[in-house]
Structures are given as C-alpha cells and as structure tokens.
Write a protein that holds these residues in place. Sequence first.
Motif, PDB file in Angstrom:
ATOM      1  N   GLU A  31      26.497  28.450  41.932  1.00 30.62           N
ATOM      2  CA  GLU A  31      26.654  29.485  41.160  1.00 30.62           C
ATOM      3  C   GLU A  31      26.141  30.952  41.963  1.00 30.62           C
ATOM      4  O   GLU A  31      25.028  30.589  42.815  1.00 30.62           O
ATOM      5  N   GLU A 116      33.805  41.258  32.912  1.00 30.32           N
ATOM      6  CA  GLU A 116      33.071  40.576  31.532  1.00 30.32           C
ATOM      7  C   GLU A 116      33.993  40.229  30.467  1.00 30.32           C
ATOM      8  O   GLU A 116      33.725  39.250  29.667  1.00 30.32           O
ATOM      9  N   ILE A 119      35.955  36.982  31.380  1.00 34.48           N
ATOM     10  CA  ILE A 119      34.850  35.773  31.061  1.00 34.48           C
ATOM     11  C   ILE A 119      34.793  35.485  29.504  1.00 34.48           C
ATOM     12  O   ILE A 119      34.764  34.337  29.012  1.00 34.48           O
ATOM     13  N   LYS A 120      34.661  36.666  28.605  1.00 37.51           N
ATOM     14  CA  LYS A 120      34.460  36.435  27.192  1.00 37.51           C
ATOM     15  C   LYS A 120      35.859  35.917  26.788  1.00 37.51           C
ATOM     16  O   LYS A 120      35.791  34.894  25.672  1.00 37.51           O
ATOM     17  N   PRO A 123      36.304  31.510  28.173  1.00 35.41           N
ATOM     18  CA  PRO A 123      35.071  30.700  28.222  1.00 35.41           C
ATOM     19  C   PRO A 123      35.279  29.358  29.289  1.00 35.41           C
ATOM     20  O   PRO A 123      36.308  28.715  29.312  1.00 35.41           O
ATOM     21  N   SER A 161      27.382  37.168  38.174  1.00 29.19           N
ATOM     22  CA  SER A 161      27.486  35.742  38.303  1.00 29.19           C
ATOM     23  C   SER A 161      26.000  34.999  37.996  1.00 29.19           C
ATOM     24  O   SER A 161      26.246  34.027  37.477  1.00 29.19           O
ATOM     25  N   ARG A 163      24.206  36.183  35.514  1.00 36.16           N
ATOM     26  CA  ARG A 163      24.069  35.959  34.020  1.00 36.16           C
ATOM     27  C   ARG A 163      25.080  34.912  33.461  1.00 36.16           C
ATOM     28  O   ARG A 163      24.646  34.261  32.446  1.00 36.16           O
ATOM     29  N   HIS A 164      26.229  34.795  34.056  1.00 39.06           N
ATOM     30  CA  HIS A 164      27.003  33.601  33.436  1.00 39.06           C
ATOM     31  C   HIS A 164      27.062  32.425  33.923  1.00 39.06           C
ATOM     32  O   HIS A 164      27.903  31.556  33.871  1.00 39.06           O
ATOM     33  N   HIS A 165      26.151  32.167  35.053  1.00 38.63           N
ATOM     34  CA  HIS A 165      26.183  30.876  35.840  1.00 38.63           C
ATOM     35  C   HIS A 165      27.571  30.499  36.437  1.00 38.63           C
ATOM     36  O   HIS A 165      28.109  29.638  36.260  1.00 38.63           O
TER      37      HIS A 165
END
Length: 315
Positions: A31, A116, A119-120, A123, A161, A163-165
Amino acid sequence: MSRKLKTMDAETLMTTPMEPLKFIVSGLLPEGLHVLAGSPKIGKSWLALWICLQVAKGEKVWGFETLRSKVLYLCLEDSFVRIQSRLFEITDEAPSTLHFAIMSDAIGHGLENQIESFIKEHPGTGLIVIDTLQKVRKTVSANVNPYASDYDDINALKQISDRHHLAILLVHHLRKTGDADPLNMISGTSGIAGGADTNFVLQKDKRTGNTAKLICTGRDIEGRELFLEFNRNKFLWELLEPIEMGQLIIPDEIFLLCNFIKSADSFTGTATELIEKLNLDCSPTILKKKIIKHMEHLHKNGIHYSENRTFVWRD
C-alpha cells in the motif's frame, strides 16, 4: 497557538499491536504511492496492464503472490479500442473487477474526488494505476518552485493511498540523459522520486532489444533488480532469472504460540501467564516484542491478538 505534538515513546511503540502493512503484490507493491518510470515506448503500459490483470485475478506477478482486489486503470494516453486490443493479446479472460477510464481531471482540479468516488462505489479496491503521471498534472506557473510542485502532486495522491490502504502506481518517463543513479533519471525534480514510497525504473540496454532491467527501490520493500524479457508473441514481460526472496526468520516462541492457540482456540491473560503456559525461558517484555514483530505470521495462521491481551484462533 500551535498544537501540542502527539508522541509515543519507543517502549510503547515496540509493544503496541498495529495493522501490518498490506501488500497488493507480496514483497513488491505495498500500500502506498509508487512510480514506474521508463523511456517512451519501452513497454511500461504493457507491464502496467498485466500487473492490473494479475491483481484483479489474484494471480502471481512473476514469483510474487497478489492480493486479489478491484483495480482501476486510468489509461489516459489510450482509447478503449487500443485497451481492448491489448487485452486480446495478453489474456483470454478479463475479470469485471478491472476497470478502465481514458479521461480524468487533473490533480487539484477534481482527480482526487474522482478517485474517492470510485473507491466508495467499489469497496475492496486495492490498486489504482495512472498512465501517465504527466496527464494528470496541472499547468504550473513559472513562479512556482518545481520541487514543491512535484512533491505536492505526489503527496496529494499519496494521501489517498494511505487513507484507504491501497496502492497507487504512477507510470512516468525517464530523462534522455543517463545517470549512475537510476532514481536521478526519473523525469522532473527529486520531489517525485523522494515523495514516492517505491520507485521502479524499467531500463533497456538497447532500444531495439527485448531484454530490460527493472530496478526496484523503496521504503517497505527489499531493493532488487529483476531481469526481464519482452515476449513479442505473448506481449508479456517475462522473468529471466529466479527471484531470491529474503525470508524473515520466525522464532521458536511464535511457533509454540501458534500451536498452543490452535489447540486452545483462545487465550486471555498477561505475557507472564502466557510464558508459564508455554513453558518459555524469556521475559514478558521480550515475548511481547516478538509477538508484535511477527503479527503478520500470526494472522496468516488465523491467530488474532487484541488490546485486551486476548489471542483468538479463527480457522
């Protein structure tokens, strides 16, 4: 009034359980924010597409295991027709978990929100490839410091990257002039290579040749050089030499702990009580440090440790 620094002392840090770093490609792509740089038309996009495909399928990248994930590939110098043609060449099946886009906004002008939102909506996204970095960079005024501009652009994507791993891989170019240090060949200032967690430099000895060297350097990976050959029949970069994997030595105490928890299903207690159960000859502090250091090994064996000093085995 400035905010007080939040600190953690070294002893607490060494004995505090933390989530291990997630690798999208084991030992190669963790990550974080990464750069894949090479000369124009050297085959970077073929390599990036294949990596995307392998991650989406959960199949190996050379000898490296992948974490099967949803993938977004921003092919900003291509058309859907060209992407389709490339997919036809390298695979018979492409999963629905691999997504493509051929247009996007620039960094600081909407790209971050677009990523973002993706990604939302999806998932489990583990890898995002931006091909190329230059296509998502805004026009910079002559008065702006080039290093600061490069670093800010890299940092804006790195924040996503982190924040969302997940892993973000930026396809980028090399300078035309050579250098003894491959990182100095990455186009732009050192703010690009310095701001990235990992840098991959794809170099050919001869422009018209099929062989190349992939130089891998980063904060969280072992530095290595991979020798590759481009198979013009399969349109794939293939590994020429076996990979030597550095292995973390697991201490006997951890093996004993694994066997004990698997037989008992769970254990709650202090490190001192655990030492008595395992009949070990070490201090509670040393045992706890070994447990924290080898947490990833415990997770792989289905054993999870929580703050209330509880070990649970989940088969």
